[in-house]
Design a protein around this motif. Structure first.
Motif, PDB file in Angstrom:
ATOM      1  N   ALA A   1       0.980 -10.967  12.956  1.00  0.00           N
ATOM      2  CA  ALA A   1       0.656 -10.336  11.371  1.00  0.00           C
ATOM      3  C   ALA A   1      -0.101 -10.935  10.531  1.00  0.00           C
ATOM      4  CB  ALA A   1       2.353  -9.894  10.822  1.00  0.00           C
ATOM      5  N   THR A   2      -1.010 -10.399   9.902  1.00  0.00           N
ATOM      6  CA  THR A   2      -1.982 -10.744   9.096  1.00  0.00           C
ATOM      7  C   THR A   2      -1.705 -10.186   7.636  1.00  0.00           C
ATOM      8  OG1 THR A   2      -3.198 -11.520  10.836  1.00  0.00           O
ATOM      9  CG2 THR A   2      -4.305 -11.403   8.482  1.00  0.00           C
ATOM     10  N   ILE A   3      -1.733 -10.743   6.447  1.00  0.00           N
ATOM     11  CA  ILE A   3      -1.535 -10.370   5.063  1.00  0.00           C
ATOM     12  C   ILE A   3      -3.204 -10.684   4.488  1.00  0.00           C
ATOM     13  CG2 ILE A   3      -0.865 -10.578   2.979  1.00  0.00           C
ATOM     14  CD1 ILE A   3       1.963 -11.026   4.028  1.00  0.00           C
ATOM     15  N   VAL A   4      -3.830  -9.724   4.085  1.00  0.00           N
ATOM     16  CA  VAL A   4      -5.100  -9.718   3.356  1.00  0.00           C
ATOM     17  C   VAL A   4      -4.908  -9.365   1.985  1.00  0.00           C
ATOM     18  CG1 VAL A   4      -7.382  -8.751   3.407  1.00  0.00           C
ATOM     19  CG2 VAL A   4      -6.187  -9.127   5.613  1.00  0.00           C
ATOM     20  N   ARG A   5      -5.356 -10.112   1.038  1.00  0.00           N
ATOM     21  CA  ARG A   5      -5.564  -9.733  -0.305  1.00  0.00           C
ATOM     22  C   ARG A   5      -7.064  -9.523  -0.850  1.00  0.00           C
ATOM     23  NH1 ARG A   5      -3.839 -14.445  -3.463  1.00  0.00           N
ATOM     24  NH2 ARG A   5      -4.240 -13.264  -5.275  1.00  0.00           N
ATOM     25  N   GLY A   6      -7.408  -8.537  -1.244  1.00  0.00           N
ATOM     26  CA  GLY A   6      -8.503  -8.199  -1.733  1.00  0.00           C
ATOM     27  C   GLY A   6      -8.734  -7.247  -2.972  1.00  0.00           C
ATOM     28  N   SER A   7      -9.814  -6.600  -3.230  1.00  0.00           N
ATOM     29  CA  SER A   7     -10.331  -5.896  -4.222  1.00  0.00           C
ATOM     30  C   SER A   7     -11.298  -4.762  -3.749  1.00  0.00           C
ATOM     31  CB  SER A   7     -10.697  -6.543  -5.543  1.00  0.00           C
ATOM     32  OG  SER A   7     -11.970  -7.090  -5.435  1.00  0.00           O
ATOM     33  N   VAL A   8     -10.940  -3.689  -4.512  1.00  0.00           N
ATOM     34  CA  VAL A   8     -12.118  -2.415  -4.168  1.00  0.00           C
ATOM     35  C   VAL A   8     -12.461  -1.840  -5.511  1.00  0.00           C
ATOM     36  CG1 VAL A   8     -12.253  -0.289  -2.735  1.00  0.00           C
ATOM     37  CG2 VAL A   8     -10.741  -2.078  -2.052  1.00  0.00           C
ATOM     38  N   PRO A   9     -13.730  -1.660  -5.669  1.00  0.00           N
ATOM     39  CA  PRO A   9     -14.215  -0.859  -6.813  1.00  0.00           C
ATOM     40  C   PRO A   9     -13.462   0.591  -6.918  1.00  0.00           C
ATOM     41  CG  PRO A   9     -16.085  -1.778  -5.770  1.00  0.00           C
ATOM     42  CD  PRO A   9     -15.054  -2.021  -4.803  1.00  0.00           C
ATOM     43  N   THR A  10     -13.022   1.078  -8.198  1.00  0.00           N
ATOM     44  CA  THR A  10     -12.399   2.326  -8.233  1.00  0.00           C
ATOM     45  C   THR A  10     -13.364   3.574  -7.800  1.00  0.00           C
ATOM     46  OG1 THR A  10     -13.394   2.327 -10.676  1.00  0.00           O
ATOM     47  CG2 THR A  10     -11.141   1.501 -10.215  1.00  0.00           C
TER      48      THR A  10
ATOM     49  N   GLN B   1     -11.664   6.940   1.883  1.00  0.00           N
ATOM     50  CA  GLN B   1     -11.936   6.659   3.449  1.00  0.00           C
ATOM     51  C   GLN B   1     -11.255   5.443   3.757  1.00  0.00           C
ATOM     52  OE1 GLN B   1     -14.149   7.633   0.866  1.00  0.00           O
ATOM     53  NE2 GLN B   1     -15.707   8.708   1.750  1.00  0.00           N
ATOM     54  N   LEU B   2     -11.584   4.232   2.851  1.00  0.00           N
ATOM     55  CA  LEU B   2     -11.197   2.890   3.283  1.00  0.00           C
ATOM     56  C   LEU B   2      -9.450   2.941   3.408  1.00  0.00           C
ATOM     57  CD1 LEU B   2     -11.955   0.237   3.698  1.00  0.00           C
ATOM     58  CD2 LEU B   2     -11.899  -0.390   1.335  1.00  0.00           C
ATOM     59  N   LEU B   3      -8.937   3.521   2.505  1.00  0.00           N
ATOM     60  CA  LEU B   3      -7.674   3.589   2.421  1.00  0.00           C
ATOM     61  C   LEU B   3      -6.935   4.175   3.792  1.00  0.00           C
ATOM     62  CD1 LEU B   3      -4.739   2.860   1.120  1.00  0.00           C
ATOM     63  CD2 LEU B   3      -4.973   4.872  -0.136  1.00  0.00           C
ATOM     64  N   LEU B   4      -7.482   5.474   3.943  1.00  0.00           N
ATOM     65  CA  LEU B   4      -7.067   6.166   5.151  1.00  0.00           C
ATOM     66  C   LEU B   4      -7.215   5.498   6.756  1.00  0.00           C
ATOM     67  CD1 LEU B   4      -8.306   9.591   4.227  1.00  0.00           C
ATOM     68  CD2 LEU B   4      -6.010   9.089   4.874  1.00  0.00           C
TER      69      LEU B   4
ATOM     70  N   ASP C   1      -3.049   0.755  11.493  1.00  0.00           N
ATOM     71  CA  ASP C   1      -1.657   0.696  11.559  1.00  0.00           C
ATOM     72  C   ASP C   1      -1.376  -0.350  10.436  1.00  0.00           C
ATOM     73  OD1 ASP C   1      -1.306   2.455  13.618  1.00  0.00           O
ATOM     74  OD2 ASP C   1      -1.746   0.917  15.117  1.00  0.00           O
ATOM     75  N   ALA C   2      -1.929  -0.362   9.482  1.00  0.00           N
ATOM     76  CA  ALA C   2      -1.947  -1.257   8.026  1.00  0.00           C
ATOM     77  C   ALA C   2      -0.723  -0.757   7.183  1.00  0.00           C
ATOM     78  CB  ALA C   2      -2.953  -1.592   7.247  1.00  0.00           C
ATOM     79  N   THR C   3      -0.086  -1.683   6.330  1.00  0.00           N
ATOM     80  CA  THR C   3       0.917  -1.288   5.405  1.00  0.00           C
ATOM     81  C   THR C   3       0.380  -1.821   4.203  1.00  0.00           C
ATOM     82  OG1 THR C   3       2.936  -1.277   6.938  1.00  0.00           O
ATOM     83  CG2 THR C   3       3.153  -1.381   4.714  1.00  0.00           C
ATOM     84  N   VAL C   4       0.176  -1.023   3.075  1.00  0.00           N
ATOM     85  CA  VAL C   4      -0.464  -1.343   1.797  1.00  0.00           C
ATOM     86  C   VAL C   4       0.999  -1.873   1.017  1.00  0.00           C
ATOM     87  CG1 VAL C   4      -1.273  -0.882  -0.209  1.00  0.00           C
ATOM     88  CG2 VAL C   4      -2.030   0.349   1.957  1.00  0.00           C
ATOM     89  N   LEU C   5       1.037  -3.016   0.860  1.00  0.00           N
ATOM     90  CA  LEU C   5       2.183  -3.900   0.425  1.00  0.00           C
ATOM     91  C   LEU C   5       1.973  -3.532  -1.143  1.00  0.00           C
ATOM     92  CD1 LEU C   5       2.579  -7.006   2.423  1.00  0.00           C
ATOM     93  CD2 LEU C   5       3.914  -5.038   2.824  1.00  0.00           C
ATOM     94  N   ASP C   6       0.869  -3.786  -1.835  1.00  0.00           N
ATOM     95  CA  ASP C   6       0.696  -3.801  -3.190  1.00  0.00           C
ATOM     96  C   ASP C   6      -0.694  -3.129  -3.414  1.00  0.00           C
ATOM     97  OD1 ASP C   6       2.938  -5.213  -4.358  1.00  0.00           O
ATOM     98  OD2 ASP C   6       2.217  -6.768  -2.976  1.00  0.00           O
TER      99      ASP C   6
ATOM    100  N   LEU D   1      -0.697  -5.464   4.872  1.00  0.00           N
ATOM    101  CA  LEU D   1      -0.313  -6.129   5.998  1.00  0.00           C
ATOM    102  C   LEU D   1      -0.737  -5.308   7.168  1.00  0.00           C
ATOM    103  CD1 LEU D   1       1.915  -8.188   7.335  1.00  0.00           C
ATOM    104  CD2 LEU D   1       3.499  -6.198   7.250  1.00  0.00           C
ATOM    105  N   TYR D   2      -1.518  -6.166   8.108  1.00  0.00           N
ATOM    106  CA  TYR D   2      -2.006  -5.598   9.378  1.00  0.00           C
ATOM    107  C   TYR D   2      -0.914  -6.329  10.463  1.00  0.00           C
ATOM    108  CZ  TYR D   2      -6.100  -4.336   7.013  1.00  0.00           C
ATOM    109  OH  TYR D   2      -6.980  -3.381   6.376  1.00  0.00           O
ATOM    110  N   PRO D   3      -0.798  -5.485  11.746  1.00  0.00           N
ATOM    111  CA  PRO D   3      -0.057  -6.067  12.604  1.00  0.00           C
ATOM    112  C   PRO D   3      -0.709  -7.185  13.454  1.00  0.00           C
ATOM    113  CG  PRO D   3      -0.484  -3.708  12.861  1.00  0.00           C
ATOM    114  CD  PRO D   3      -1.255  -4.215  11.762  1.00  0.00           C
ATOM    115  N   THR D   4      -2.041  -7.283  13.293  1.00  0.00           N
ATOM    116  CA  THR D   4      -2.650  -8.476  13.910  1.00  0.00           C
ATOM    117  C   THR D   4      -3.937  -8.528  13.103  1.00  0.00           C
ATOM    118  OG1 THR D   4      -4.085  -7.075  15.487  1.00  0.00           O
ATOM    119  CG2 THR D   4      -2.166  -7.925  16.326  1.00  0.00           C
ATOM    120  N   ARG D   5      -4.785  -9.708  13.394  1.00  0.00           N
ATOM    121  CA  ARG D   5      -5.813 -10.102  12.711  1.00  0.00           C
ATOM    122  C   ARG D   5      -6.856  -9.092  13.191  1.00  0.00           C
ATOM    123  NH1 ARG D   5      -7.651 -15.616  10.043  1.00  0.00           N
ATOM    124  NH2 ARG D   5      -9.590 -15.144   9.445  1.00  0.00           N
ATOM    125  N   ASP D   6      -6.579  -8.666  14.398  1.00  0.00           N
ATOM    126  CA  ASP D   6      -7.965  -7.569  14.919  1.00  0.00           C
ATOM    127  C   ASP D   6      -7.832  -6.319  14.561  1.00  0.00           C
ATOM    128  OD1 ASP D   6      -8.908  -9.717  16.785  1.00  0.00           O
ATOM    129  OD2 ASP D   6      -7.540  -8.863  18.667  1.00  0.00           O
TER     130      ASP D   6
END
Length: 223
Positions: free
Chosen positions: A2-11, A89-92, A99-104, A117-122
């Motif tokens: 499992a992999t947690i990614v933190r990032g940002s997206v323009p509104t 589109q990106l969120l979907l 199969d990601a989970t948006v934690l925050d 949170l992604y199940p795998t890095r792939d």
């Protein structure tokens, strides 16, 4: 792993672009995001630091939302349920194809900050490729693979985790302290300087992984 990614997206590439532009002091925090259709998601979200009437007016004019209802209202925040019907589109892709989970998810001014949170890095690689193929900007701040140990779940190294736990158990953070840094270092058979650095870096990692995942207001100290 499992992999947690933190990032940002323009509104403008995500949601609530009009609302956040109209309410520059407002902060939006998603409580939960649920897929509600082929091109829509239904978030429960808190809107803070804005007048209820101003929020309602902004949401009413926001082309990215539909079926808005206020579920609860408190002193400085309101809980809304709505559908995001545009620019998701990106969120979907995250929640359906990866199969990601948006934690925050926090929105303020012109950006959303996400912790996913992604199940795998792939699976995260699919989101990265999707963003590039569709000209979307998902600016990644950190990528962390989680292992089965408690340390990995909190973004800590094993040494940092053990040092922080021992310090708490021995009363180092109590007032007055029941132990000193030197005594802790002796017990762990490392130098005073090495332990100090472990605790500092461990505390920094904890703060980044828990308190700084959202859109912390720049003028928070003035609130």
């Amino acid at each position: 792993m499992a992999t947690i990614v933190r990032g940002s997206v323009p509104t403008q590439e995500f949601a609530l672009n009009h609302t956040l532009a109209a309410l520059p002091n407002a902060e939006v925090e998603c409580e939960r995001i649920i897929e509600s259709g082929a091109n829509t998601v239904m978030p429960l979200l808190w809107v803070r630091y804005a007048d209820r009437a101003d929020v309602d007016a902004a949401l009413d004019e926001d082309q990215s939302v539909d079926s808005v209802s206020c579920l609860s209202e408190f002193d400085e925040e309101c809980l809304y349920r709505m559908e995001w019907v545009d620019h998701v589109q990106l969120l979907l892709q995250m929640v359906t194809n990866s199969d990601a989970t948006v934690l925050d998810a926090y929105g303020r001014k012109d950006r959303w900050k996400l912790r996913v949170l992604y199940p795998t890095r792939d699976e995260f690689a699919k989101t990265h490729d999707f963003a590039e193929d569709h000209g979307l900007n998902f600016d990644v701040e950190s990528i962390r693979e989680m292992d089965g140990e408690p340390a990995g779940r909190f973004g800590l190294s094993e040494d940092q985790f053990r040092s922080l736990v021992l310090a708490a158990q021995r009363g180092y953070y109590e007032v007055p302290r029941r132990t000193s840094l030197t005594e802790l270092a002796d017990e762990m058979d490392i130098s005073h300087q090495a332990l100090s650095e472990r605790l500092r870096r461990g505390m920094e990692a904890l703060v980044e992984d828990t308190l700084l995942v959202g859109a912390v207001p720049e003028d928070l100290q003035e609130r």
